[in-house]
Design an enzyme around this catalytic site. Structure first.
Site, mmCIF file in Angstrom:
data_model
loop_
_atom_site.group_PDB
_atom_site.id
_atom_site.type_symbol
_atom_site.label_atom_id
_atom_site.label_comp_id
_atom_site.label_asym_id
_atom_site.label_seq_id
_atom_site.Cartn_x
_atom_site.Cartn_y
_atom_site.Cartn_z
ATOM 1 C CE LYS A 86 -4.055 1.982 0.000
ATOM 2 N NZ LYS A 86 -3.365 3.091 -0.609
ATOM 3 C CE LYS A 110 3.055 6.768 6.696
ATOM 4 N NZ LYS A 110 3.013 7.723 5.612
ATOM 5 C CE LYS A 122 4.576 7.325 -0.959
ATOM 6 N NZ LYS A 122 3.811 7.639 0.177
ATOM 7 C CB THR A 206 -2.664 13.280 5.041
ATOM 8 O OG1 THR A 206 -2.791 12.264 4.169
ATOM 9 C CG2 THR A 206 -1.139 13.240 5.671
ATOM 10 C CG ASN A 237 -4.747 17.507 0.247
ATOM 11 O OD1 ASN A 237 -5.681 18.132 0.150
ATOM 12 N ND2 ASN A 237 -4.861 16.364 0.599
ATOM 13 C CB SER A 374 -5.888 4.338 1.796
ATOM 14 O OG SER A 374 -5.419 5.599 0.916
#
Length: 446
Positions: A86, A110, A122, A206, A237, A374
């Site tokens: 992820k 994480k 990633k 986030t 963002n 997510s």
């Protein structure tokens, strides 16, 4: 459970097979202190040495003027012991395999820290997205999926937005994957538009998650909204959302910046007005001379370097990696740092900040709201049952606060800094999952 010998009595730090001084080498050092407090097996240590899979691709794009350009792209799945990979996809001129591998490494910890059923991954493409038209960005995004389609999937590796990517791009990527597979596959990408199966609250997750961490941690130091000043480096963002949440809760946000520079106002900045301006003009640069914005208050122009050195209670690096280094860490005067960006503080800077008594709340905890929602989106896509915004935010807050309290308890119990505690917590979960497949000790005892 056995560990390999270490100079300090614990297992050795997993090695890395890339050039010294790279971002990944620095990232891997995060484990050094944590490994003194966790007895991992030889098997787990061996698995954490290298990424499981790494892919480099070339993406041909027909530009609007008819020319053809090739853009380098990457995808790394570092570990999938706890579930499918992820991680986001970023578009930036400085994207390299080293950076993507480092980010995938951080994502591994994480996801374990937040107890999500994912591994770390990633991706990225090397370019300046501001130089491309929307049509060119769509062709690039679809071309990226064409190149990595065999490498990803809802049960293999799930994409999400990151630096300079957004829900529209995620929608293009999901659509292209569905075309290739000849079936609608919403769960391959998260952070999509809600109308394409995206989750409520994902676009702000986030920043919102980081705010929940701050809400829970700052009162432990008697820092409340009415007596706390904040500086936010990186008004994209995530930085925009966390600044807005803090402003609405009564915190005094005195400085913000983007890649062009920033503004400072000792009396506090009108964040909603700045957000409105930022969304209309893309950068903060015009604010320095635009009369309508200047009417909102006396804003002093400052650089990113000056923002990092401001005398504030809370500093929020929300831009890119390596913003606080050994070169400038001694200039930091904030008492508390909450890392909304990935890897904004180097390991060398960590030592300097610790010597100054500065608390650093690490990225793998603070910015985990994005991957948490997510996960919620992935669950909703697979079940076909969708949640409202309140349910998503309630679940997010519960998850963030729960894991933050676990980390804080480890900080107190082991008398370590918050980053080390976070890695201890994540490493325990990773090690348990890896050892569940069998270890040398298990087979030797049979």
């Amino acid at each position: 459970m056995s560990g390999r010998p270490h100079a300090n009595g614990g297992p050795t730090v997993p090695g890395v097979a890339i050039m010294a001084g790279s971002l990944f080498t620095d990232a891997s050092k995060r484990l050094e202190k944590a490994l003194k407090y966790v007895a991992i097996s030889d098997d787990a240590g061996e698995r954490l040495k290298y990424p499981k899979t790494s892919l480099s691709v070339s993406i041909p794009v027909r530009m609007d003027d008819g020319s053809l350009k090739i853009f380098p792209g990457y995808r790394v799945r570092y570990d999938d012991t706890r579930g499918p990979g992820k991680g986001g996809v970023r578009y930036h001129p400085n994207v390299t395999m080293d950076e993507v591998q480092s980010l995938a490494f951080w994502m591994t910890f994480k996801c374990a820290l937040l107890n999500l059923p994912f591994g770390g991954a990633k991706g990225g493409i090397t370019l300046n997205p501001k130089e491309l038209s929307r049509a060119e960005l769509e062709r690039l995004s679809r071309g990226y999926i064409e190149a990595i389609a065999d490498f990803i999937g809802p049960d293999v590796d799930i994409l999400a937005p990151d630096v300079y990517t957004n829900e529209m791009m995620m929608g293009w990527m999901m659509d292209q994957y569905s075309i290739i597979c000849r079936k609608i596959s919403p769960a391959v990408v998260t952070g999509k538009p809600v109308t394409m199966g995206g989750s409520q609250g994902r676009n702000t997750a986030t920043g919102t998650g980081a705010f929940y961490i701050m809400q829970g941690m700052l009162p432990k130091f008697d820092q409340y909204p009415e007596n706390t000043t904040v500086a936010v480096q990186g008004f994209g963002n995530a930085g925009m959302v966390v600044a807005q949440c803090l402003y609405q809760d009564g915190y005094k946000v005195v400085a913000i910046s983007d890649s062009q520079g920033g503004i400072y106002n000792e009396q506090g900045i009108d964040i909603p007005a700045v957000i409105n301006y930022k969304q209309q003009h893309r950068t903060l640069a015009g604010m320095y001379c635009d009369q309508a914005i200047c009417d909102l208050g006396e804003n002093q122009q400052i650089s990113n370097a000056q923002l990092l050195a401001l005398d504030v209670d809370v500093l929020i690096p929300a831009a890119l990696e390596n913003q606080i280094t050994s070169d400038n860490a001694d200039q930091v005067r904030a008492r508390y740092i909450f890392e909304v960006a990935n890897g904004p503080t180097t390991t060398a800077a960590d030592d300097i900040l610790a010597s100054k008594g500065i608390y650093v709340f690490p990225d793998i905890l603070v910015n985990a709201g994005g991957v948490t929602v997510s996960y919620f989106e992935w669950v909703q896509n697979r079940s076909g049952l969708y949640w409202g915004a309140k349910e998503v935010n309630d679940r997010l807050k519960e998850k963030m606060v729960e894991e933050a309290e676990h980390v804080w308890k480890i900080t107190q119990d082991l008398e370590v800094n918050v980053r080390t505690a976070a890695y201890v917590h994540a490493l325990n979960r990773l090690s348990e999952a890896m050892d569940a497949k069998g270890t040398r000790d298990y087979y030797q005892d049979s």
